[in-house]
Design an enzyme around this catalytic site. Structure first.
Site, short mmCIF file in Angstrom:
data_model
loop_
_atom_site.label_atom_id
_atom_site.label_comp_id
_atom_site.label_asym_id
_atom_site.label_seq_id
_atom_site.Cartn_x
_atom_site.Cartn_y
_atom_site.Cartn_z
N HIS A 186 1.18 -0.94 0.18
CA HIS A 186 -0.54 0.34 0.08
C HIS A 186 0.75 1.40 -0.59
O HIS A 186 1.99 1.46 -0.54
CB HIS A 186 -1.29 -0.54 0.72
CG HIS A 186 -0.12 0.10 2.23
ND1 HIS A 186 -1.24 -0.80 3.87
CD2 HIS A 186 0.94 -0.46 2.82
CE1 HIS A 186 -0.16 -0.88 4.55
NE2 HIS A 186 1.64 -1.07 4.10
N HIS A 198 12.82 -3.79 1.33
CA HIS A 198 11.67 -3.05 2.29
C HIS A 198 12.56 -2.33 3.05
O HIS A 198 12.88 -0.57 3.50
CB HIS A 198 10.44 -3.80 2.85
CG HIS A 198 9.27 -2.85 3.04
ND1 HIS A 198 8.01 -2.91 2.55
CD2 HIS A 198 9.59 -2.48 4.45
CE1 HIS A 198 6.91 -1.80 3.41
NE2 HIS A 198 8.24 -1.63 4.41
N HIS A 200 13.62 1.78 2.92
CA HIS A 200 12.99 2.49 4.24
C HIS A 200 14.37 3.34 4.72
O HIS A 200 14.51 4.91 5.04
CB HIS A 200 12.79 1.72 5.38
CG HIS A 200 11.43 2.14 5.70
ND1 HIS A 200 10.32 2.53 5.23
CD2 HIS A 200 10.66 0.97 5.79
CE1 HIS A 200 8.84 2.35 5.26
NE2 HIS A 200 9.22 1.49 5.52
N GLU A 240 -1.69 -0.76 15.49
CA GLU A 240 -2.31 -1.64 14.55
C GLU A 240 -3.46 -1.51 14.99
O GLU A 240 -5.14 -2.04 14.80
CB GLU A 240 -1.64 -1.99 13.01
CG GLU A 240 -1.22 -1.21 12.16
CD GLU A 240 -1.26 -1.87 10.84
OE1 GLU A 240 -1.35 -3.48 10.78
OE2 GLU A 240 -0.40 -1.38 10.36
N ASN A 248 5.55 9.45 14.25
CA ASN A 248 5.08 8.96 15.77
C ASN A 248 5.86 10.78 16.52
O ASN A 248 6.74 10.65 16.69
CB ASN A 248 5.11 7.67 16.52
CG ASN A 248 4.72 8.31 18.12
OD1 ASN A 248 4.56 9.25 18.40
ND2 ASN A 248 3.88 7.34 18.33
N ASP A 256 5.54 4.25 4.45
CA ASP A 256 5.52 3.29 3.54
C ASP A 256 5.71 3.96 1.75
O ASP A 256 6.43 3.90 1.00
CB ASP A 256 4.75 2.11 3.27
CG ASP A 256 5.22 0.80 3.71
OD1 ASP A 256 6.06 0.78 4.47
OD2 ASP A 256 5.02 -0.23 3.98
N ALA A 295 0.54 18.23 5.48
CA ALA A 295 0.62 19.36 5.06
C ALA A 295 1.37 20.40 5.90
O ALA A 295 1.50 20.54 6.52
CB ALA A 295 -1.26 19.73 5.24
N ARG A 341 -8.34 15.44 18.07
CA ARG A 341 -7.42 15.59 16.70
C ARG A 341 -6.66 16.70 17.37
O ARG A 341 -7.55 18.23 16.99
CB ARG A 341 -8.06 15.22 15.73
CG ARG A 341 -8.60 14.12 15.32
CD ARG A 341 -7.73 12.47 15.36
NE ARG A 341 -6.74 12.79 14.27
CZ ARG A 341 -7.06 12.62 13.07
NH1 ARG A 341 -8.44 12.17 12.27
NH2 ARG A 341 -6.58 12.32 12.22
#
Length: 574
Positions: free
Chosen positions: A11, A126, A130, A190, A317, A341, A423, A453
């Site tokens: 993803h 992978h 990273h 998760e 984080n 990712d 953003a 939030r």
């Protein structure tokens, strides 16, 4: 030499392009196709390429597919197949899914050839991608590199590297330590996200919720589930956590082990949040801080480096990043804006350039603005399709600053789009940071999201230390990847951007990096004495906008008061 890097195995599909070792373009597919994460992480679609992202990269460089010299793809089927043959854990709980993925992944080179590419193809593992995405665009010739993820191709969740120069003038990354799945901070977040009634991808929500809770209440329970190990890593109670049962579509997980550990039933999505949920989130954040610091100290002991580069989804984080910066052994901490990712394409391209091709370093990422930009002609053509009130003003930045002072919420669409999930003042919704009520207005009436939030401030870099306690500066603050504590004497003038714990996920804005945004904030400061504006992503339950059409669509469906797009200020007809 032209190198195309691509990520689409799972993803966060994306593409990045290097020309002579310099980054020319880097974008995530979700911005174009408007599907969060670009595509579903399924076993039958690793060859579903991010076509729009690739096309943009080629267009930005002014080259064709046939002119690309090398293709680097962020996955390594040989490593994944070896993991399967050895019976090690994989992201596919169903063996049939694992076989299907291993059958489909090797089709990726054919998918490129079908699109007109005829370049040598390189599989980049992978975690290598990273690590490369952090180290090779950092300002450091030498650094420790820590990758914190859910799971890599090699059945490890965490990798530790020394990033160092080679005698030939290039650089290299060679792992010196690792933590094997199913011990995984990424999967733990998760799982807890699902337990708390959110989706699998909602770690950011849990991070925001954590500040409302008491981290001590469930600390002992978490300590029985996760603990540091003497070798500098960590381990977990695998039978209780059962990460293999996590499903993305629809989001679900086996949370029985967490229920037993905490003595609290999982939250339903329609159930209000309460102290139990706040406290679980707080304890998870505190545990993560401890484990990441443990890893960081061990890596420092192994490398002796005063510099640290972070990558992987957990490196988004900002609270743990701040803990490492303040309490870790490093003088400098670097995190690039697409640490998740979505940055694998960037890392794959640079890994190919340096480690496969042996080329010297030439790039430092000073900004995140690697996506599309649109001139006034394209913007005006889109505005003409709608019934809108459009005007031009002599001084756009000063005019918009005045709108913010008057209490308006303004969509800000300028220059090239940002890379990564934050953003950073080019595809943003802006507001006055002084009035705490503005937070409720944005969360409930514009963004349609939860009360807890936080909203972030974009701050003039040269004045940030006067408003925030910054014991050690870091470029990670340029990308909104640190949680800085506000100064007590300034809090009454920045209520809308204060989190409940009086921290802010700030973005430091530099005049030479984003001159138009810097000038807007300067104009707001001249009017108010406050050198910041409230900045949240320009979207509403969707990927951050990309094009003028996206900007207009989101403007029309929300309660945003005005849109500053290119040279135009746009209002809705009365």
């Amino acid at each position: 030499m032209i190198v195309l890097g691509v990520n689409s195995a799972y993803h966060e599909s994306s593409a990045a392009l290097l020309v002579a070792g310099r980054l020319v373009a880097a974008v995530e597919e979700e911005r174009f196709n408007r599907r969060k994460h670009g595509k579903e992480a399924r076993s039958d679609n690793p060859d579903e390429l991010p076509d729009a992202s690739i096309a943009f990269c080629l267009e930005r460089a002014g080259v064709t597919a046939a002119e690309v010299d090398h293709i680097a793809f962020a996955a390594d089927p040989e490593i994944i197949r070896d993991v399967a043959e050895r019976g090690l854990p994989s992201p596919w709980s169903d063996p049939a899914d694992q076989r299907r993925f291993l059958d489909t992944l090797p089709r990726v080179p054919d998918a490129f050839r079908a699109r007109g590419f005829d370049a040598p193809f390189h599989w980049i593992a992978h975690h290598t991608a990273h690590a490369a995405s952090a180290f090779y665009v950092s300002p450091h010739d030498e650094a420790a590199v820590l990758v914190l993820d859910a799971l890599g191709d090699d059945a490890f969740s965490t990798r530790l590297y020394p990033g160092r120069p080679r005698v030939d003038g290039g650089a290299e990354l060679e792992p010196l330590g690792s933590v094997r799945y199913p011990a995984s901070l990424g999967y733990l977040w998760e799982l807890v996200s699902v337990y708390l009634g959110f989706g699998v991808y909602d770690a950011a929500k849990v991070m925001g919720l954590a500040a409302y809770g008491d981290p001590t209440r469930f600390a002992a329970a978490f300590d029985r589930l996760v603990w540091p190990t003497d070798d500098g890593g960590f381990d977990m109670a695998h039978d209780a956590l059962r990460f293999s049962e996590i499903l993305y579509y629809p989001p679900s997980a086996d949370t029985a082990g967490l229920e037993r550990a905490f003595g609290v039933a999982p939250r339903r999505r329609d159930q209000p949040l309460g102290d139990d949920h706040h406290d679980v989130a707080a304890a998870l954040q505190a545990l993560t801080d401890r484990i990441v610091l443990h890893l960081a100290h061990h890596l420092h002991e192994r490398t002796g480096s005063p510099r640290l580069c972070l990558a992987g989804g957990v490196a988004l984080n900002c609270v743990s990043n701040q803990a490492v910066l303040e309490h870790g052994p490093y003088d400098e901490v670097w995190v690039q804006p697409a640490a998740h990712d979505g940055g694998l394409s960037l890392g794959a391209a640079f890994a190919a350039w340096h480690e496969v091709l042996g080329q010297p370093r030439a790039e430092v990422m000073h900004h995140a603005y690697w996506g599309p930009s649109f001139d006034d002609t394209a913007i005006a053509a889109e505005l003409a399709r709608h019934d809108l009130v459009v005007e031009t003003v002599d001084d756009l930045e000063a005019h918009v600053a005045g709108l913010l002072v008057d209490g308006l919420v303004v969509g800000w669409f300028q220059d090239a789009m940002e890379l990564g999930p934050r953003a950073l003042g080019h595809r943003s919704i802006l507001a006055d940071p002084r009035d705490r009520r503005m937070r409720e207005i944005l969360n409930h009436k514009v963004k349609h999201r939860e009360y807890f939030r936080p909203l972030a401030p974009s701050v003039l870099a040269e004045e940030a230390a006067e408003w925030f306690d910054i014991p050690r500066a870091s470029p990670a603050a340029d990308f909104m990847l640190l949680a800085q504590r506000s100064r007590a004497d300034k809090r009454d003038r920045m209520g809308a951007v204060l989190h409940v714990d009086n921290t802010c996920r700030i973005q430091t804005v530099h005049r030479d990096v984003s001159p138009r945004y810097h000038r807007l904030i300067s104009c707001f400061r001249d009017l108010t004495g406050v050198p910041m504006v409230l900045n949240t992503s320009f979207n509403d339950q969707e990927p951050i906008i990309c094009t003028p059409a996206d900007a207009v669509a989101t403007f029309l469906k929300t309660e945003i008061d005005a849109l500053a797009i290119g040279s135009y200020v746009v209002r809705k007809p009365t």
